[in-house]
Design a protein around this motif. Structure first.
Motif, mmCIF file in Angstrom:
data_model
loop_
_atom_site.group_PDB
_atom_site.id
_atom_site.type_symbol
_atom_site.label_atom_id
_atom_site.label_comp_id
_atom_site.label_asym_id
_atom_site.label_seq_id
_atom_site.Cartn_x
_atom_site.Cartn_y
_atom_site.Cartn_z
ATOM 1 N N LEU A 62 0.868 -1.123 -0.058
ATOM 2 C CA LEU A 62 0.002 0.084 0.055
ATOM 3 C C LEU A 62 0.859 1.237 -0.026
ATOM 4 O O LEU A 62 0.742 2.116 -0.737
ATOM 5 C CB LEU A 62 -0.676 0.033 1.280
ATOM 6 C CG LEU A 62 -1.934 -0.814 1.041
ATOM 7 C CD1 LEU A 62 -2.806 -1.054 2.655
ATOM 8 C CD2 LEU A 62 -3.035 -0.523 0.135
ATOM 9 N N GLY A 63 1.734 1.306 0.725
ATOM 10 C CA GLY A 63 2.914 2.280 0.897
ATOM 11 C C GLY A 63 3.517 2.773 -0.495
ATOM 12 O O GLY A 63 3.644 3.942 -0.912
ATOM 13 N N ILE A 64 3.800 1.594 -1.161
ATOM 14 C CA ILE A 64 4.581 2.041 -2.325
ATOM 15 C C ILE A 64 3.688 2.413 -3.457
ATOM 16 O O ILE A 64 3.949 3.223 -4.239
ATOM 17 C CB ILE A 64 5.098 0.497 -2.855
ATOM 18 C CG1 ILE A 64 6.525 0.217 -1.989
ATOM 19 C CG2 ILE A 64 5.660 0.489 -4.475
ATOM 20 C CD1 ILE A 64 6.806 -1.226 -2.406
ATOM 21 N N LEU A 65 2.587 1.907 -3.397
ATOM 22 C CA LEU A 65 1.427 2.210 -4.438
ATOM 23 C C LEU A 65 0.901 3.749 -4.176
ATOM 24 O O LEU A 65 0.788 4.588 -5.043
ATOM 25 C CB LEU A 65 0.109 1.382 -4.394
ATOM 26 C CG LEU A 65 0.408 0.054 -4.875
ATOM 27 C CD1 LEU A 65 -0.860 -0.858 -4.495
ATOM 28 C CD2 LEU A 65 0.454 -0.031 -6.286
ATOM 29 N N SER B 209 8.323 6.435 7.597
ATOM 30 C CA SER B 209 8.343 5.908 6.068
ATOM 31 C C SER B 209 6.823 5.656 5.475
ATOM 32 O O SER B 209 6.080 6.694 5.230
ATOM 33 C CB SER B 209 8.903 4.414 6.208
ATOM 34 O OG SER B 209 8.922 3.926 4.860
ATOM 35 N N ARG B 210 6.532 4.736 4.922
ATOM 36 C CA ARG B 210 5.296 4.568 4.076
ATOM 37 C C ARG B 210 3.929 5.000 4.742
ATOM 38 O O ARG B 210 3.748 4.738 5.875
ATOM 39 C CB ARG B 210 5.092 3.069 3.690
ATOM 40 C CG ARG B 210 6.244 2.376 2.819
ATOM 41 C CD ARG B 210 6.183 1.161 2.547
ATOM 42 N NE ARG B 210 6.306 0.310 3.616
ATOM 43 C CZ ARG B 210 7.400 -0.189 4.222
ATOM 44 N NH1 ARG B 210 8.475 0.036 3.961
ATOM 45 N NH2 ARG B 210 7.363 -1.143 5.314
ATOM 46 N N LYS B 211 3.253 5.590 3.949
ATOM 47 C CA LYS B 211 1.883 5.860 4.439
ATOM 48 C C LYS B 211 0.878 5.224 3.735
ATOM 49 O O LYS B 211 0.729 4.973 2.600
ATOM 50 C CB LYS B 211 1.635 7.695 3.927
ATOM 51 C CG LYS B 211 0.356 8.103 4.621
ATOM 52 C CD LYS B 211 0.331 8.288 6.049
ATOM 53 C CE LYS B 211 -1.036 8.979 6.444
ATOM 54 N NZ LYS B 211 -2.224 8.120 6.418
ATOM 55 N N GLY C 270 -2.833 12.863 13.100
ATOM 56 C CA GLY C 270 -3.869 11.849 12.470
ATOM 57 C C GLY C 270 -4.116 10.616 12.096
ATOM 58 O O GLY C 270 -5.070 10.336 11.612
ATOM 59 N N ASN C 271 -2.921 10.052 12.277
ATOM 60 C CA ASN C 271 -2.913 8.708 11.920
ATOM 61 C C ASN C 271 -3.568 7.822 12.860
ATOM 62 O O ASN C 271 -3.335 7.906 14.156
ATOM 63 C CB ASN C 271 -1.333 8.192 11.722
ATOM 64 C CG ASN C 271 -0.525 8.971 10.478
ATOM 65 O OD1 ASN C 271 -1.041 8.509 9.342
ATOM 66 N ND2 ASN C 271 0.270 9.742 10.767
ATOM 67 N N LEU C 272 -4.263 6.776 12.462
ATOM 68 C CA LEU C 272 -5.114 6.053 13.341
ATOM 69 C C LEU C 272 -4.169 4.822 13.927
ATOM 70 O O LEU C 272 -4.407 4.279 15.183
ATOM 71 C CB LEU C 272 -6.272 5.244 12.610
ATOM 72 C CG LEU C 272 -7.112 6.242 11.944
ATOM 73 C CD1 LEU C 272 -8.625 5.422 11.360
ATOM 74 C CD2 LEU C 272 -7.759 7.539 13.169
ATOM 75 N N PHE C 273 -3.118 4.726 13.224
ATOM 76 C CA PHE C 273 -2.207 3.494 13.938
ATOM 77 C C PHE C 273 -0.660 3.873 13.163
ATOM 78 O O PHE C 273 -0.491 4.492 12.216
ATOM 79 C CB PHE C 273 -2.538 2.226 13.733
ATOM 80 C CG PHE C 273 -2.690 1.846 11.902
ATOM 81 C CD1 PHE C 273 -1.474 1.108 11.433
ATOM 82 C CD2 PHE C 273 -3.901 1.924 11.312
ATOM 83 C CE1 PHE C 273 -1.486 0.661 10.223
ATOM 84 C CE2 PHE C 273 -4.089 1.427 10.063
ATOM 85 C CZ PHE C 273 -2.736 0.828 9.541
ATOM 86 N N CYS C 274 0.257 3.134 13.812
ATOM 87 C CA CYS C 274 1.637 3.060 13.307
ATOM 88 C C CYS C 274 2.152 1.520 13.196
ATOM 89 O O CYS C 274 1.239 0.902 13.935
ATOM 90 C CB CYS C 274 2.522 3.700 14.160
ATOM 91 S SG CYS C 274 2.339 5.578 14.738
ATOM 92 N N SER C 275 2.957 1.253 12.116
ATOM 93 C CA SER C 275 3.228 -0.192 11.975
ATOM 94 C C SER C 275 4.711 -0.109 11.695
ATOM 95 O O SER C 275 5.448 0.864 11.439
ATOM 96 C CB SER C 275 2.387 -0.515 10.840
ATOM 97 O OG SER C 275 2.755 0.121 9.314
ATOM 98 N N LEU C 276 5.381 -1.217 11.983
ATOM 99 C CA LEU C 276 6.533 -1.396 11.497
ATOM 100 C C LEU C 276 6.814 -3.147 11.650
ATOM 101 O O LEU C 276 6.148 -3.787 12.061
ATOM 102 C CB LEU C 276 7.683 -0.739 12.712
ATOM 103 C CG LEU C 276 7.108 -1.217 14.164
ATOM 104 C CD1 LEU C 276 7.771 -2.514 14.676
ATOM 105 C CD2 LEU C 276 7.862 -0.135 15.163
#
Length: 291
Positions: free
Chosen positions: A31-34, A209-211, A248-254
């Motif tokens: 999703l981030g790359i797209l 990084s990716r959004k 405003g992001n609902l979550f973070c991932s890693l």
């Protein structure tokens, strides 16, 4: 079932979005790359045209996959997948003459794909890394020894470059001086790389990084040896995660290396929870014995 290819990133995203967003944190890579390609164009991922594939059944997408040369093939985590889909994708890519160094995705996708790719190409699929995917919705309260979150700028470019080289060695990812320099410039220009600063001295690094639609990924977390075991990475990732949620992001991932108990312990302490697994295979020529 049939496998189709499109060169239209937006058209691909429209058909793929519902499948990918169902497990948004697990599919943050694709999703981030797209998202980046739609914002900056395909050139954002390099000069070569990305490969965007759809598996359709009765005219409807049931699985999607992508690759941005010269990087690994990405097999997303999609509930509608089945083992035969990955054999079909492997045969399609083989007959199309598509080349890639490896594949990354959930075990249930990568394993059947790798087995079929070995059969078709004669190459050996070797496990390069097993990873855990984490998601955080709320930061746990933590006590820190002091320090502050600081956005890195041009004066820290040489430092970021050196630390990216160190990060590459620790994380066992390809990172030479040239690539590290390019990434440092990009991170600073994008205003995405942050430092934890104690008494005026940078001691740890992390990158936004990716959004994705609802979340954002943190990567390139690194603390040089001289500053380890002081809680700096914990403080930095906690502060950056809170900032990203406040933005405003609902979550973070890693992602983490499954075999690294230190990093996994740090992220769990902050409030990150495992939501998925990922495995990376590289494809290498099988060795031959000579008499």
């Amino acid at each position: 079932m049939e496998v189709l290819q499109t060169e239209d990133v937006r058209d691909f995203f429209e058909q793929a979005a519902s499948l990918l967003v169902a497990k948004e944190a697990c599919n943050n890579l694709g999703l981030g790359i797209l998202n980046r390609m739609m914002e900056k164009g395909s050139a954002a991922q390099g000069s070569a045209q990305p490969y965007l594939g759809l598996v359709k059944e009765a005219g409807k997408p049931v699985y999607v996959f992508l690759q941005t040369p010269p990087h690994n093939l990405i097999l997303p985590d999609i509930d509608t997948s089945r083992p035969e889909i990955f054999s079909l994708i492997a045969r399609h890519l083989y007959h199309q003459g598509i080349h890639f160094p490896g594949v990354v995705g959930p075990v249930e996708a990568v394993r059947p794909f790798g087995a079929k790719w070995e059969q078709l190409t004669g190459k050996k699929a070797e496990v390069e890394m097993k990873q855990l995917i984490y998601r955080l919705d709320e930061v746990n309260p933590l006590e820190t020894e002091g320090g502050s979150l600081t956005l890195a700028d041009e004066k820290e470019e040489a430092l970021i470059k050196a630390w990216l080289v160190g990060f590459g060695k620790e994380a066992k990812v390809a990172m030479d001086e040239v690539r590290a320099g390019e990434m440092a410039k990009d991170f600073i220009a994008s205003r995405s790389v942050y430092l934890w600063v104690v008494d005026g001295r940078p001691v740890s690094m992390a990158n936004q990084s990716r959004k994705t639609k609802n979340g954002v990924t943190i990567n390139a977390v690194y603390t040089p040896g001289a500053y380890k075991r002081n809680g700096y990475a914990t403080a930095l990732v906690a502060a950056l995660s809170q900032k990203l949620l406040d933005d405003g992001n609902l979550f973070c991932s890693l992602y983490t290396d499954e075999a690294n108990p230190t990093s996994n312990g740090i992220y769990q302490k902050i409030g990150y929870q495992v939501v998925g697994e990922s495995i990376m295979y590289s494809f290498v020529k099988k060795s031959t014995l000579s008499c």
